[in-house]
Design a protein around this motif. Structure first.
Motif, PDB file in Angstrom:
ATOM      1  N   GLY A  50       0.822  -1.201   0.000  1.00 49.05           N
ATOM      2  CA  GLY A  50       0.000   0.000   0.000  1.00 49.05           C
ATOM      3  C   GLY A  50       0.855   1.249   0.000  1.00 49.05           C
ATOM      4  O   GLY A  50       2.053   1.198   0.276  1.00 49.05           O
ATOM      5  N   GLY A  51       0.258   2.361  -0.310  1.00 50.50           N
ATOM      6  CA  GLY A  51       1.009   3.598  -0.438  1.00 50.50           C
ATOM      7  C   GLY A  51       1.165   4.316   0.888  1.00 50.50           C
ATOM      8  O   GLY A  51       0.217   4.469   1.654  1.00 50.50           O
ATOM      9  N   ALA A  52       2.391   4.734   1.181  1.00 49.09           N
ATOM     10  CA  ALA A  52       2.637   5.591   2.328  1.00 49.09           C
ATOM     11  C   ALA A  52       2.346   7.035   1.923  1.00 49.09           C
ATOM     12  O   ALA A  52       2.224   7.347   0.742  1.00 49.09           O
ATOM     13  CB  ALA A  52       4.088   5.451   2.789  1.00 49.09           C
ATOM     14  N   GLU A  53       2.210   7.910   2.901  1.00 44.77           N
ATOM     15  CA  GLU A  53       1.958   9.309   2.576  1.00 44.77           C
ATOM     16  C   GLU A  53       3.082   9.859   1.703  1.00 44.77           C
ATOM     17  O   GLU A  53       2.861  10.435   0.672  1.00 44.77           O
ATOM     18  CB  GLU A  53       1.820  10.132   3.860  1.00 44.77           C
ATOM     19  CG  GLU A  53       1.625  11.622   3.630  1.00 44.77           C
ATOM     20  CD  GLU A  53       0.406  11.950   2.776  1.00 44.77           C
ATOM     21  OE1 GLU A  53       0.329  13.086   2.293  1.00 44.77           O
ATOM     22  OE2 GLU A  53      -0.457  11.073   2.583  1.00 44.77           O
ATOM     23  N   LEU A  54       4.336   9.654   2.121  1.00 45.99           N
ATOM     24  CA  LEU A  54       5.485  10.008   1.299  1.00 45.99           C
ATOM     25  C   LEU A  54       6.624   9.061   1.645  1.00 45.99           C
ATOM     26  O   LEU A  54       6.953   8.867   2.817  1.00 45.99           O
ATOM     27  CB  LEU A  54       5.940  11.450   1.570  1.00 45.99           C
ATOM     28  CG  LEU A  54       5.201  12.608   0.897  1.00 45.99           C
ATOM     29  CD1 LEU A  54       5.755  13.931   1.392  1.00 45.99           C
ATOM     30  CD2 LEU A  54       5.308  12.521  -0.621  1.00 45.99           C
ATOM     31  N   SER A  55       7.224   8.472   0.631  1.00 37.89           N
ATOM     32  CA  SER A  55       8.432   7.669   0.818  1.00 37.89           C
ATOM     33  C   SER A  55       9.283   7.835  -0.422  1.00 37.89           C
ATOM     34  O   SER A  55       8.800   8.272  -1.475  1.00 37.89           O
ATOM     35  CB  SER A  55       8.104   6.191   1.061  1.00 37.89           C
ATOM     36  OG  SER A  55       7.427   5.630  -0.054  1.00 37.89           O
ATOM     37  N   ALA A  56      10.572   7.505  -0.306  1.00 33.29           N
ATOM     38  CA  ALA A  56      11.471   7.726  -1.435  1.00 33.29           C
ATOM     39  C   ALA A  56      12.537   6.648  -1.473  1.00 33.29           C
ATOM     40  O   ALA A  56      12.871   6.027  -0.454  1.00 33.29           O
ATOM     41  CB  ALA A  56      12.128   9.107  -1.339  1.00 33.29           C
ATOM     42  N   VAL A  57      13.086   6.443  -2.654  1.00 37.40           N
ATOM     43  CA  VAL A  57      14.247   5.573  -2.844  1.00 37.40           C
ATOM     44  C   VAL A  57      15.202   6.277  -3.780  1.00 37.40           C
ATOM     45  O   VAL A  57      14.784   6.947  -4.733  1.00 37.40           O
ATOM     46  CB  VAL A  57      13.842   4.185  -3.406  1.00 37.40           C
ATOM     47  CG1 VAL A  57      13.134   4.312  -4.754  1.00 37.40           C
ATOM     48  CG2 VAL A  57      15.058   3.270  -3.544  1.00 37.40           C
ATOM     49  N   VAL A  58      16.491   6.171  -3.486  1.00 31.26           N
ATOM     50  CA  VAL A  58      17.530   6.756  -4.334  1.00 31.26           C
ATOM     51  C   VAL A  58      18.604   5.703  -4.550  1.00 31.26           C
ATOM     52  O   VAL A  58      18.889   4.895  -3.665  1.00 31.26           O
ATOM     53  CB  VAL A  58      18.126   8.029  -3.689  1.00 31.26           C
ATOM     54  CG1 VAL A  58      18.708   7.753  -2.310  1.00 31.26           C
ATOM     55  CG2 VAL A  58      19.190   8.650  -4.596  1.00 31.26           C
ATOM     56  N   PRO A 190      26.676  21.145  -5.815  1.00 29.86           N
ATOM     57  CA  PRO A 190      26.447  20.447  -4.548  1.00 29.86           C
ATOM     58  C   PRO A 190      26.496  18.935  -4.736  1.00 29.86           C
ATOM     59  O   PRO A 190      26.287  18.414  -5.839  1.00 29.86           O
ATOM     60  CB  PRO A 190      25.043  20.904  -4.144  1.00 29.86           C
ATOM     61  CG  PRO A 190      24.812  22.175  -4.902  1.00 29.86           C
ATOM     62  CD  PRO A 190      25.542  22.010  -6.197  1.00 29.86           C
ATOM     63  N   GLY A 191      26.755  18.222  -3.659  1.00 28.53           N
ATOM     64  CA  GLY A 191      26.738  16.776  -3.702  1.00 28.53           C
ATOM     65  C   GLY A 191      25.340  16.231  -3.930  1.00 28.53           C
ATOM     66  O   GLY A 191      24.337  16.939  -3.739  1.00 28.53           O
ATOM     67  N   ARG A 192      25.273  14.976  -4.317  1.00 25.30           N
ATOM     68  CA  ARG A 192      23.974  14.384  -4.641  1.00 25.30           C
ATOM     69  C   ARG A 192      23.041  14.363  -3.432  1.00 25.30           C
ATOM     70  O   ARG A 192      21.831  14.541  -3.577  1.00 25.30           O
ATOM     71  CB  ARG A 192      24.159  12.972  -5.207  1.00 25.30           C
ATOM     72  CG  ARG A 192      24.816  12.954  -6.580  1.00 25.30           C
ATOM     73  CD  ARG A 192      24.758  11.581  -7.209  1.00 25.30           C
ATOM     74  NE  ARG A 192      25.496  10.578  -6.446  1.00 25.30           N
ATOM     75  CZ  ARG A 192      25.551   9.286  -6.781  1.00 25.30           C
ATOM     76  NH1 ARG A 192      24.904   8.846  -7.845  1.00 25.30           N
ATOM     77  NH2 ARG A 192      26.251   8.436  -6.053  1.00 25.30           N
ATOM     78  N   GLN A 193      23.598  14.136  -2.234  1.00 22.22           N
ATOM     79  CA  GLN A 193      22.744  14.099  -1.051  1.00 22.22           C
ATOM     80  C   GLN A 193      22.109  15.468  -0.797  1.00 22.22           C
ATOM     81  O   GLN A 193      20.905  15.559  -0.502  1.00 22.22           O
ATOM     82  CB  GLN A 193      23.559  13.663   0.171  1.00 22.22           C
ATOM     83  CG  GLN A 193      22.776  13.689   1.463  1.00 22.22           C
ATOM     84  CD  GLN A 193      22.858  12.401   2.243  1.00 22.22           C
ATOM     85  OE1 GLN A 193      23.106  11.336   1.703  1.00 22.22           O
ATOM     86  NE2 GLN A 193      22.621  12.482   3.523  1.00 22.22           N
ATOM     87  N   ALA A 194      22.880  16.527  -0.932  1.00 22.26           N
ATOM     88  CA  ALA A 194      22.341  17.872  -0.723  1.00 22.26           C
ATOM     89  C   ALA A 194      21.298  18.205  -1.775  1.00 22.26           C
ATOM     90  O   ALA A 194      20.242  18.782  -1.472  1.00 22.26           O
ATOM     91  CB  ALA A 194      23.478  18.892  -0.747  1.00 22.26           C
ATOM     92  N   LEU A 195      21.561  17.854  -3.025  1.00 24.46           N
ATOM     93  CA  LEU A 195      20.595  18.101  -4.094  1.00 24.46           C
ATOM     94  C   LEU A 195      19.295  17.356  -3.840  1.00 24.46           C
ATOM     95  O   LEU A 195      18.195  17.923  -3.954  1.00 24.46           O
ATOM     96  CB  LEU A 195      21.184  17.672  -5.440  1.00 24.46           C
ATOM     97  CG  LEU A 195      22.301  18.529  -6.011  1.00 24.46           C
ATOM     98  CD1 LEU A 195      22.986  17.795  -7.168  1.00 24.46           C
ATOM     99  CD2 LEU A 195      21.771  19.881  -6.490  1.00 24.46           C
ATOM    100  N   LEU A 196      19.407  16.084  -3.491  1.00 26.53           N
ATOM    101  CA  LEU A 196      18.214  15.273  -3.255  1.00 26.53           C
ATOM    102  C   LEU A 196      17.393  15.835  -2.097  1.00 26.53           C
ATOM    103  O   LEU A 196      16.159  15.928  -2.182  1.00 26.53           O
ATOM    104  CB  LEU A 196      18.607  13.825  -2.970  1.00 26.53           C
ATOM    105  CG  LEU A 196      17.442  12.882  -2.657  1.00 26.53           C
ATOM    106  CD1 LEU A 196      16.506  12.760  -3.857  1.00 26.53           C
ATOM    107  CD2 LEU A 196      17.956  11.500  -2.251  1.00 26.53           C
TER     108      LEU A 196
END
Length: 311
Positions: A50-58, A190-196
């Motif tokens: 099921g869908g969470a309100e907000l989640s992410a994968v990188v 900026p680094g990828r973490q900061a951009l994300l």
């Protein structure tokens, strides 16, 4: 040696991302060293749980990324920011978003990337309808969204993925660019973490704002709709429409966005029609077209900021 050359996700930290994004409503942020597709990976989880309100994968490396119309694309490990967000769009009253507003999530993600590219690198990024981010007519990011139905029968979730070119020095086509190529100096990117982190914060801000009242935000005169339209470089110009099954492009004027973010075009016969993303193969500027208002605004914004920094 760049640590991402051997471990593509070495510069990404799930615990730090989760901590930084908790106040934006993200319930989970997953970091994968590599995966075939972040959209597919996240869609599988939404389908099963099921869908969470907000989640992410990188991921540090996506081996089988796809764009619109199943177009294949590939970037080397460690040089792009490739991620997906899952959400279950509900209004403040707890009702699912009306389906006609769900396609706007693609443009919200494109806006979020556009805003961060402008702010962090000083590049005049704009949106190319329906799902690209451009700098000086060159593609720096692509966005792809899909609707996912959970097996438990709950309301459909949406997965929105993006691939942002960050540190590539060479790209396979001249119509593409990267943040490094635009900045001209690795220290200015900026680094990828900061951009994300900043992209996801902006996405969440717009998402929550729209969820308060999607009809008001995306309807005629809506503030979110006006914001997104102001960044769409496709509008206000003659475009060449490459339609499925057609051998020659059709020219029209792109006038605005419709109820579901469709492109409203007016042909030579004076008739207006709405085109969804699935109705076209390509939408490109007609030959000889000048810069649009969106691109001019982006350039002036960067110039004004640079002048302010020097003052």
């Amino acid at each position: 040696m760049d640590p991402t050359a051997l471990a593509p996700a070495a510069d990404l930290r799930a615990d730090q991302l989760q901590s930084s994004l908790a106040d934006s409503g993200f319930s989970a942020v997953t970091v994968l060293d590599q995966v075939d597709s972040t959209n597919r990976w996240l869609a599988d989880r939404v389908r099963e749980t099921g869908g969470a309100e907000l989640s992410a994968v990188v991921t540090g490396f996506q081996s089988a990324g796809k764009g619109r119309l199943d177009r294949q694309w590939f970037t080397p490990p460690g040089v792009a920011l490739t991620f997906s967000v899952a959400c279950s769009p509900h209004t403040a009253a707890g009702h699912p978003w009306p389906m006609e507003y769900v396609p706007w999530l693609t443009l919200i993600m494109a806006h979020s990337v556009t805003r961060v590219v402008r702010d962090s690198v000083g590049a005049p990024a704009v949106i190319k309808w329906p799902n690209d981010v451009l700098v000086d007519s060159r593609k720096v990011c692509g966005v792809l969204a899909s609707l996912v139905s959970p097996r438990d029968g709950s309301a459909p979730g949406v997965v929105v993925g993006a691939g942002l070119n960050v540190s590539q020095r060479h790209l396979p086509v001249p119509a593409a660019t990267s943040l490094l190529l635009e900045a001209g100096d690795a220290a200015a990117v900026p680094g990828r973490q900061a951009l994300l982190t900043e992209i996801l914060r902006e996405f969440a801000r717009c998402y929550h704002r729209a969820s308060a009242d999607p009809g008001a935000e995306f309807g005629p005169g809506g503030e979110m709709r006006a914001l997104l339209e102001s960044e769409v470089d496709t509008l206000g110009r003659r475009v060449a429409l490459h339609l499925p099954g057609s051998t020659a492009p059709e020219q029209a004027v792109a006038e605005g966005l419709g109820t579901s973010g469709e492109l409203i075009v007016r042909g030579h016969d004076g008739a207006a029609r709405a085109l969804s993303a699935g109705d076209v193969v390509h939408v490109r500027p007609a030959p000889g077209e000048p810069r649009t208002a969106a691109e001019q605004r982006a350039i002036h914004e960067i110039q004004d900021r640079t002048a302010g920094d020097r003052a």
